[in-house]
Scaffold this motif. Structure first.
Motif, PDB file in Angstrom:
ATOM      1  N   LEU A 283       0.817  -1.210   0.000  1.00 48.33           N
ATOM      2  CA  LEU A 283       0.000   0.000   0.000  1.00 48.33           C
ATOM      3  C   LEU A 283       0.852   1.261   0.000  1.00 48.33           C
ATOM      4  O   LEU A 283       0.437   2.304  -0.520  1.00 48.33           O
ATOM      5  CB  LEU A 283      -0.928   0.018   1.213  1.00 48.33           C
ATOM      6  CG  LEU A 283      -2.307  -0.610   1.064  1.00 48.33           C
ATOM      7  CD1 LEU A 283      -3.088  -0.445   2.357  1.00 48.33           C
ATOM      8  CD2 LEU A 283      -3.070  -0.003  -0.093  1.00 48.33           C
ATOM      9  N   TYR A 284       2.029   1.174   0.597  1.00 50.66           N
ATOM     10  CA  TYR A 284       2.935   2.329   0.599  1.00 50.66           C
ATOM     11  C   TYR A 284       3.192   2.793  -0.823  1.00 50.66           C
ATOM     12  O   TYR A 284       3.102   3.985  -1.138  1.00 50.66           O
ATOM     13  CB  TYR A 284       4.241   1.952   1.293  1.00 50.66           C
ATOM     14  CG  TYR A 284       5.280   3.049   1.306  1.00 50.66           C
ATOM     15  CD1 TYR A 284       5.460   3.840   2.430  1.00 50.66           C
ATOM     16  CD2 TYR A 284       6.085   3.293   0.205  1.00 50.66           C
ATOM     17  CE1 TYR A 284       6.414   4.850   2.451  1.00 50.66           C
ATOM     18  CE2 TYR A 284       7.042   4.297   0.212  1.00 50.66           C
ATOM     19  CZ  TYR A 284       7.200   5.067   1.336  1.00 50.66           C
ATOM     20  OH  TYR A 284       8.145   6.076   1.340  1.00 50.66           O
ATOM     21  N   ALA A 285       3.503   1.853  -1.706  1.00 48.19           N
ATOM     22  CA  ALA A 285       3.779   2.203  -3.096  1.00 48.19           C
ATOM     23  C   ALA A 285       2.511   2.628  -3.829  1.00 48.19           C
ATOM     24  O   ALA A 285       2.513   3.586  -4.603  1.00 48.19           O
ATOM     25  CB  ALA A 285       4.439   1.029  -3.806  1.00 48.19           C
ATOM     26  N   LEU A 286       1.419   1.947  -3.582  1.00 50.13           N
ATOM     27  CA  LEU A 286       0.197   2.188  -4.341  1.00 50.13           C
ATOM     28  C   LEU A 286      -0.450   3.537  -4.047  1.00 50.13           C
ATOM     29  O   LEU A 286      -0.946   4.213  -4.955  1.00 50.13           O
ATOM     30  CB  LEU A 286      -0.813   1.068  -4.064  1.00 50.13           C
ATOM     31  CG  LEU A 286      -0.532  -0.255  -4.768  1.00 50.13           C
ATOM     32  CD1 LEU A 286      -1.288  -1.392  -4.094  1.00 50.13           C
ATOM     33  CD2 LEU A 286      -0.913  -0.161  -6.250  1.00 50.13           C
ATOM     34  N   ILE A 287      -0.473   3.941  -2.794  1.00 51.32           N
ATOM     35  CA  ILE A 287      -1.202   5.171  -2.464  1.00 51.32           C
ATOM     36  C   ILE A 287      -0.296   6.252  -1.894  1.00 51.32           C
ATOM     37  O   ILE A 287      -0.787   7.247  -1.342  1.00 51.32           O
ATOM     38  CB  ILE A 287      -2.380   4.901  -1.500  1.00 51.32           C
ATOM     39  CG1 ILE A 287      -1.887   4.402  -0.129  1.00 51.32           C
ATOM     40  CG2 ILE A 287      -3.356   3.911  -2.112  1.00 51.32           C
ATOM     41  CD1 ILE A 287      -3.003   4.355   0.909  1.00 51.32           C
ATOM     42  N   HIS A 288       1.019   6.100  -2.047  1.00 54.39           N
ATOM     43  CA  HIS A 288       1.915   7.082  -1.433  1.00 54.39           C
ATOM     44  C   HIS A 288       1.649   8.493  -1.944  1.00 54.39           C
ATOM     45  O   HIS A 288       1.534   9.442  -1.162  1.00 54.39           O
ATOM     46  CB  HIS A 288       3.374   6.703  -1.664  1.00 54.39           C
ATOM     47  CG  HIS A 288       4.309   7.461  -0.777  1.00 54.39           C
ATOM     48  ND1 HIS A 288       4.881   8.643  -1.160  1.00 54.39           N
ATOM     49  CD2 HIS A 288       4.721   7.232   0.488  1.00 54.39           C
ATOM     50  CE1 HIS A 288       5.625   9.100  -0.168  1.00 54.39           C
ATOM     51  NE2 HIS A 288       5.534   8.267   0.837  1.00 54.39           N
ATOM     52  N   GLU A 289       1.565   8.667  -3.252  1.00 54.12           N
ATOM     53  CA  GLU A 289       1.294  10.010  -3.761  1.00 54.12           C
ATOM     54  C   GLU A 289      -0.161  10.405  -3.567  1.00 54.12           C
ATOM     55  O   GLU A 289      -0.485  11.596  -3.464  1.00 54.12           O
ATOM     56  CB  GLU A 289       1.718  10.116  -5.225  1.00 54.12           C
ATOM     57  CG  GLU A 289       3.228  10.055  -5.377  1.00 54.12           C
ATOM     58  CD  GLU A 289       3.726  10.457  -6.764  1.00 54.12           C
ATOM     59  OE1 GLU A 289       2.895  10.744  -7.644  1.00 54.12           O
ATOM     60  OE2 GLU A 289       4.961  10.485  -6.951  1.00 54.12           O
ATOM     61  N   ALA A 290      -1.048   9.428  -3.477  1.00 59.98           N
ATOM     62  CA  ALA A 290      -2.470   9.724  -3.283  1.00 59.98           C
ATOM     63  C   ALA A 290      -2.742  10.405  -1.948  1.00 59.98           C
ATOM     64  O   ALA A 290      -3.750  11.104  -1.810  1.00 59.98           O
ATOM     65  CB  ALA A 290      -3.287   8.443  -3.381  1.00 59.98           C
ATOM     66  N   ILE A 291      -1.857  10.257  -0.970  1.00 59.01           N
ATOM     67  CA  ILE A 291      -2.099  10.909   0.320  1.00 59.01           C
ATOM     68  C   ILE A 291      -1.972  12.424   0.199  1.00 59.01           C
ATOM     69  O   ILE A 291      -2.359  13.151   1.119  1.00 59.01           O
ATOM     70  CB  ILE A 291      -1.173  10.377   1.424  1.00 59.01           C
ATOM     71  CG1 ILE A 291       0.281  10.788   1.198  1.00 59.01           C
ATOM     72  CG2 ILE A 291      -1.315   8.870   1.570  1.00 59.01           C
ATOM     73  CD1 ILE A 291       1.226  10.416   2.333  1.00 59.01           C
ATOM     74  N   GLU A 330      12.290   9.233  -0.054  1.00 55.49           N
ATOM     75  CA  GLU A 330      10.955   8.655   0.101  1.00 55.49           C
ATOM     76  C   GLU A 330      10.108   9.023  -1.117  1.00 55.49           C
ATOM     77  O   GLU A 330       9.385  10.012  -1.121  1.00 55.49           O
ATOM     78  CB  GLU A 330      10.307   9.182   1.379  1.00 55.49           C
ATOM     79  CG  GLU A 330       9.016   8.456   1.708  1.00 55.49           C
ATOM     80  CD  GLU A 330       8.350   9.021   2.949  1.00 55.49           C
ATOM     81  OE1 GLU A 330       7.708   8.227   3.668  1.00 55.49           O
ATOM     82  OE2 GLU A 330       8.442  10.229   3.197  1.00 55.49           O
ATOM     83  N   SER A 331      10.196   8.216  -2.158  1.00 50.28           N
ATOM     84  CA  SER A 331       9.435   8.497  -3.375  1.00 50.28           C
ATOM     85  C   SER A 331       9.154   7.192  -4.103  1.00 50.28           C
ATOM     86  O   SER A 331       9.899   6.220  -3.981  1.00 50.28           O
ATOM     87  CB  SER A 331      10.198   9.460  -4.285  1.00 50.28           C
ATOM     88  OG  SER A 331      11.496   8.977  -4.577  1.00 50.28           O
ATOM     89  N   VAL A 332       8.062   7.204  -4.863  1.00 46.01           N
ATOM     90  CA  VAL A 332       7.641   6.035  -5.631  1.00 46.01           C
ATOM     91  C   VAL A 332       7.572   6.452  -7.095  1.00 46.01           C
ATOM     92  O   VAL A 332       7.087   7.544  -7.420  1.00 46.01           O
ATOM     93  CB  VAL A 332       6.277   5.508  -5.148  1.00 46.01           C
ATOM     94  CG1 VAL A 332       5.806   4.340  -5.993  1.00 46.01           C
ATOM     95  CG2 VAL A 332       6.370   5.096  -3.675  1.00 46.01           C
ATOM     96  N   HIS A 333       8.050   5.574  -7.986  1.00 44.10           N
ATOM     97  CA  HIS A 333       8.185   5.889  -9.405  1.00 44.10           C
ATOM     98  C   HIS A 333       7.543   4.797 -10.247  1.00 44.10           C
ATOM     99  O   HIS A 333       7.338   3.674  -9.758  1.00 44.10           O
ATOM    100  CB  HIS A 333       9.664   6.022  -9.763  1.00 44.10           C
ATOM    101  CG  HIS A 333      10.394   7.033  -8.931  1.00 44.10           C
ATOM    102  ND1 HIS A 333      10.669   8.311  -9.377  1.00 44.10           N
ATOM    103  CD2 HIS A 333      10.894   6.964  -7.668  1.00 44.10           C
ATOM    104  CE1 HIS A 333      11.300   8.982  -8.426  1.00 44.10           C
ATOM    105  NE2 HIS A 333      11.456   8.186  -7.384  1.00 44.10           N
ATOM    106  N   PRO A 334       7.244   5.076 -11.503  1.00 40.52           N
ATOM    107  CA  PRO A 334       6.699   4.012 -12.354  1.00 40.52           C
ATOM    108  C   PRO A 334       7.582   2.784 -12.421  1.00 40.52           C
ATOM    109  O   PRO A 334       7.082   1.648 -12.423  1.00 40.52           O
ATOM    110  CB  PRO A 334       6.571   4.701 -13.724  1.00 40.52           C
ATOM    111  CG  PRO A 334       6.442   6.151 -13.418  1.00 40.52           C
ATOM    112  CD  PRO A 334       7.286   6.379 -12.199  1.00 40.52           C
TER     113      PRO A 334
END
Length: 433
Positions: A283-291, A330-334
Motif C-alpha cells: 500500500l505504501y507504493a500504491l497510495i503514497h502520492e495519493a495521500i 521517500e518516493s515512488v516511481h513508475p
C-alpha cells in the motif's frame, strides 16, 4: 472473542472491529480492522484513559513492540494503548497483489484503494473509539503519515480527541504533490552530502556500484530487478537515526571477487532486496502520492516528473564526471512497479491512481483555525521525509498547537528517543512546560 497474553511488563489483548469499507455507504460492504491493546502488567483491568497510535506510512501495520519498547514505557504510566493496524495493513483486511484481484480488474482495484487514505482511517477510529471508550474522547499519537491522519482528525472529528500529539507528521494543508517533491529533492541532497562527509570512502563505493548496474542486468534472489535508480532509492535510509550507518555498512560489503571478476556479493544482494521490496507493505507504493491528492489535479507520478527538474540526480550523467552519486529518498516511481515482483501485477492499478483527478479535501482550514483540542507536535529540523517549512506553516494554521523544533532526532525520533519524546509532547499539550 478477545484473546489476552503477556510479554515482559505488559498484557496484550487482540481486538477486532468491523467497519464499513465506504463510510459514505455504512450499510454496504464491511472490512475488518485489527488492533492490539497494550496495558501495564500491574494494572491490566484498570479504567485508564486510552491512547491510540497511528503508525507512519502509508501502508504499514502498527509497530510490533516487545514489552515496553520505545515510547510505550511513557505511555503505559497513564494510558491503555491501542496499536491500530490501519485498513489494508498488518492483520486488518489486507490489500496486496494476492487479495486485490478479488475486487476485479485494475479499475475496480483503483476505486477500492481510494478508500484507504487518512480520511477513511479517521472514520474507522471514530467507530472504534465509540465501541471501546463508551463515547469518551481519547488521545491520539500520530507518527509521520499518522500525523497527517491526526490533522484530518482535528479537521473532521475533533470531538473525539482529548489531546493530540504528532511526531514528524504535520502535512502541507493544500500543497500539490509536486510542491512536496520540489521541496524534498534539495533536502535529500543535503542528507546525501552529510552522509558522504561522515563516510567519504562511500563516494567511490557508490559510484562503482552504480557503474556496475548501468552495464549489467542484475536480478536479486527474490526477482527484484536492481537498476541504478533502484539502488539510488536506498537513500531512504538517510532519514532515520541509524540510516547513514546502515547505508555505509551495506556499501562496504557490495563486491566480491569471483573467477569471472567482481560481482555484487550475495550479502549485499540479500540486504538490498530486504530494503527495497514492497512485499510486506504494498500500500505504501500504491497510495503514497495519493495521500497528497486533494483537488482536481492528478498526482501523475509527481516524484518522477519533479526529479527531472534536478539533473544532479541522474546517475548516468554523474558517472561521466567525478562527482558523487546522489541517492534519492521517500518516493515512488513508475519503474518501482516494474522492478518489484510484489508490485508488478499492480502496475496498471497504480497508473489509474496516478491519473485520478477527483480526490476529496483532507483538511479543513477553518476548523483547524478554531481548534480547541490540546495539540503538540515535534518538528524535526531538516526532516528528510516531511518538509520543515511546510510543517511550521501548518503548525501556525492550527489554533493552540505548540511545536517542539529539534535537531536532536531524525524522522524516527519517537522510536529512537524512547520515552523522552512522548513525555515532552504530552507536557507541551498540557501546558506544563
Amino acid at each position: 472473542m478477545s484473546v489476552s497474553y503477556r510479554q515482559p511488563g505488559v498484557v496484550l489483548t487482540d481486538r477486532r472491529f468491523t467497519v464499513p469499507l465506504d463510510h459514505n455507504a455504512p450499510a454496504g460492504e464491511t472490512i475488518e480492522i485489527y488492533a492490539r491493546e497494550v496495558a501495564a502488567a500491574d494494572r491490566p483491568g484498570q479504567d485508564l484513559p486510552w491512547l491510540v497510535y497511528l503508525q507512519g506510512g502509508p501502508g504499514f501495520g502498527a509497530n510490533r513492540f516487545v514489552g515496553r519498547q520505545a515510547w510505550l514505557e511513557r505511555a503505559l504510566k497513564e494510558y491503555r494503548v491501542l496499536l491500530l493496524d490501519q485498513r489494508g495493513t498488518g492483520r486488518s483486511t489486507p490489500a496486496n497483489r494476492q487479495t486485490l484481484p478479488l475486487r476485479g480488474g485494475p479499475a475496480e482495484q483503483a476505486d477500492y484503494l481510494t478508500l484507504f487514505r487518512g480520511d477513511s482511517i479517521v472514520r474507522d477510529c471514530e467507530l472504534i473509539r465509540r465501541e471501546i471508550t463508551g463515547g469518551a474522547p481519547w488521545t491520539v499519537l500520530g507518527q509521520s503519515f499518522g500525523g497527517f491522519c491526526t490533522v484530518n482528525y482535528l479537521s473532521t472529528a475533533p470531538e473525539g480527541l482529548s489531546a493530540a500529539v504528532i511526531t514528524g507528521g504535520l502535512p502541507a494543508l493544500d500543497a500539490h504533490a509536486d510542491d512536496v517533491y520540489r521541496a524534498a529533492y534539495p533536502r535529500i541532497e543535503r542528507k546525501v552530502a552529510a552522509h558522504y562527509a561522515r563516510y567519504p570512502q562511500d563516494v567511490e563505493r557508490a559510484r562503482r556500484i552504480a557503474d556496475h548496474l548501468l552495464s549489467h542486468d542484475v536480478v536479486l534472489p527474490n526477482g527484484y530487478r536492481l537498476t541504478v535508480e533502484a539502488f539510488q532509492s536506498l537513500g531512504i535510509l538517510l532519514g532515520g537515526s541509524e540510516g547513514s550507518h546502515r547505508l555505509h555498512y551495506l556499501l562496504e560489503d557490495a563486491f566480491v571477487r569471483t573467477p569471472g571478476g567482481g560481482e555484487l556479493s550475495d550479502a549485499f544482494q540479500e540486504e538490498a532486496q530486504s530494503l527495497l521490496s514492497y512485499a510486506g507493505h504494498p500500500l505504501y507504493a500504491l497510495i503514497h502520492e495519493a495521500i497528497y491528492g486533494q483537488d482536481d489535479r492528478p498526482t501523475d507520478w509527481s516524484a518522477e516528473r519533479v526529479r527531472g527538474e534536478f539533473p544532479q540526480f541522474d546517475a548516468a550523467k554523474t558517472l561521466t564526471g567525478d562527482g558523487p552519486l546522489l541517492f534519492t529518498g521517500e518516493s515512488v516511481h513508475p519503474w518501482t512497479f516494474d522492478a518489484d515482483p510484489a508490485l508488478r501485477p499492480l502496475r496498471e492499478t497504480a497508473e489509474l491512481l496516478a491519473a485520478r483527478a477527483d480526490w476529496q479535501p483532507l483538511y479543513d482550514r477553518e476548523r483547524l483555525a478554531a481548534n480547541e483540542v490540546p495539540v503538540a507536535a515535534a518538528v524535526y529540523h531538516d526532516d528528510m521525509y516531511v518538509d520543515t517549512a511546510h510543517a511550521l506553516h501548518t503548525a501556525r494554521s492550527i489554533r493552540g498547537l505548540r511545536t517542539w523544533v529539534t535537531d536532536e532526532f531524525e524522522h524516527d525520533g519517537v522510536r529512537a528517543g524512547g520515552p523522552r519524546v512522548l513525555d515532552r509532547l504530552l507536557a507541551l499539550a498540557r501546558d506544563e512546560v
